[in-house]
Scaffold this motif. Structure first.
Motif, PDB file in Angstrom:
ATOM      1  N   SER A   1       0.819  -1.215   0.000  1.00  0.00           N
ATOM      2  CA  SER A   1       0.000   0.000   0.000  1.00  0.00           C
ATOM      3  C   SER A   1       0.856   1.270   0.000  1.00  0.00           C
ATOM      4  O   SER A   1       0.401   2.325  -0.422  1.00  0.00           O
ATOM      5  N   TYR A   2       2.108   1.179   0.464  1.00  0.00           N
ATOM      6  CA  TYR A   2       3.041   2.306   0.441  1.00  0.00           C
ATOM      7  C   TYR A   2       4.002   2.219  -0.755  1.00  0.00           C
ATOM      8  O   TYR A   2       4.950   2.998  -0.825  1.00  0.00           O
ATOM      9  N   TYR A   3       3.762   1.278  -1.641  1.00  0.00           N
ATOM     10  CA  TYR A   3       4.595   1.083  -2.834  1.00  0.00           C
ATOM     11  C   TYR A   3       6.055   0.813  -2.487  1.00  0.00           C
ATOM     12  O   TYR A   3       6.968   1.266  -3.178  1.00  0.00           O
ATOM     13  N   VAL A   4       6.270   0.064  -1.408  1.00  0.00           N
ATOM     14  CA  VAL A   4       7.622  -0.313  -1.005  1.00  0.00           C
ATOM     15  C   VAL A   4       7.911  -1.692  -1.587  1.00  0.00           C
ATOM     16  O   VAL A   4       7.241  -2.672  -1.227  1.00  0.00           O
ATOM     17  N   PRO A   5       8.880  -1.794  -2.506  1.00  0.00           N
ATOM     18  CA  PRO A   5       9.189  -3.090  -3.103  1.00  0.00           C
ATOM     19  C   PRO A   5       9.791  -4.070  -2.094  1.00  0.00           C
ATOM     20  O   PRO A   5      10.623  -3.689  -1.271  1.00  0.00           O
ATOM     21  N   ILE A   6       9.360  -5.317  -2.182  1.00  0.00           N
ATOM     22  CA  ILE A   6       9.907  -6.380  -1.341  1.00  0.00           C
ATOM     23  C   ILE A   6      11.020  -7.050  -2.131  1.00  0.00           C
ATOM     24  O   ILE A   6      10.818  -7.519  -3.252  1.00  0.00           O
ATOM     25  N   LEU A   7      12.227  -7.083  -1.556  1.00  0.00           N
ATOM     26  CA  LEU A   7      13.396  -7.628  -2.234  1.00  0.00           C
ATOM     27  C   LEU A   7      13.450  -9.150  -2.165  1.00  0.00           C
ATOM     28  O   LEU A   7      13.866  -9.805  -3.118  1.00  0.00           O
TER      29      LEU A   7
END
Length: 128
Positions: free
Chosen positions: A90-96
């Motif tokens: 929802s915060y557009y934080v990519p998961i590596l």
């Protein structure tokens, strides 16, 4: 000597307001203001603090070669991994990477990895 815990860590960043905003908004960490100062340089992470200093600051009590993006830390969340992943999306934080099983200081945990804006590696974990 009887060491009890870590009190705080200091992250080197390139943009102080952006770092404060990221940790406050994405992780809901309260912002702590220094006494007698309007400047925000710190957030609370559970019982510990995360302090920030700029990569170009020159002070006598800094590491020899502070570099933005060189930290690797693990934070423990109280939510389910599904909730954590949905929150980051929802915060557009990519998961590596992840979710994956890891062993932490209290046993087995599930972890995912992300970067903050300065490319510090953050492992977000939850214990069973």
């Amino acid at each position: 000597m009887n060491i009890k815990r870590i009190d705080h860590i200091v992250l080197t960043v390139t943009d102080l307001p952006r770092a404060i905003r990221f940790y406050h908004e994405v992780f809901d960490m309260p912002i702590i203001k220094e006494k007698n100062s309007a400047e925000e340089k710190c957030v609370r992470c559970g019982h510990q603090l995360i302090e920030f200093h700029l990569d170009h600051e020159k002070k006598p009590l800094l590491p020899a070669a502070p570099t933005a993006g060189s930290a690797d830390l693990c934070i423990i969340a109280g939510d389910s991994m599904d909730h954590i992943i949905n929150h980051l999306i929802s915060y557009y934080v990519p998961i590596l990477a992840g979710p994956m099983k890891r062993i932490g200081s209290e046993g087995e945990m599930t972890s995912i990895y992300i970067n903050d804006y300065d490319h510090n590696l953050l492992e977000i974990s939850s214990y069973k």
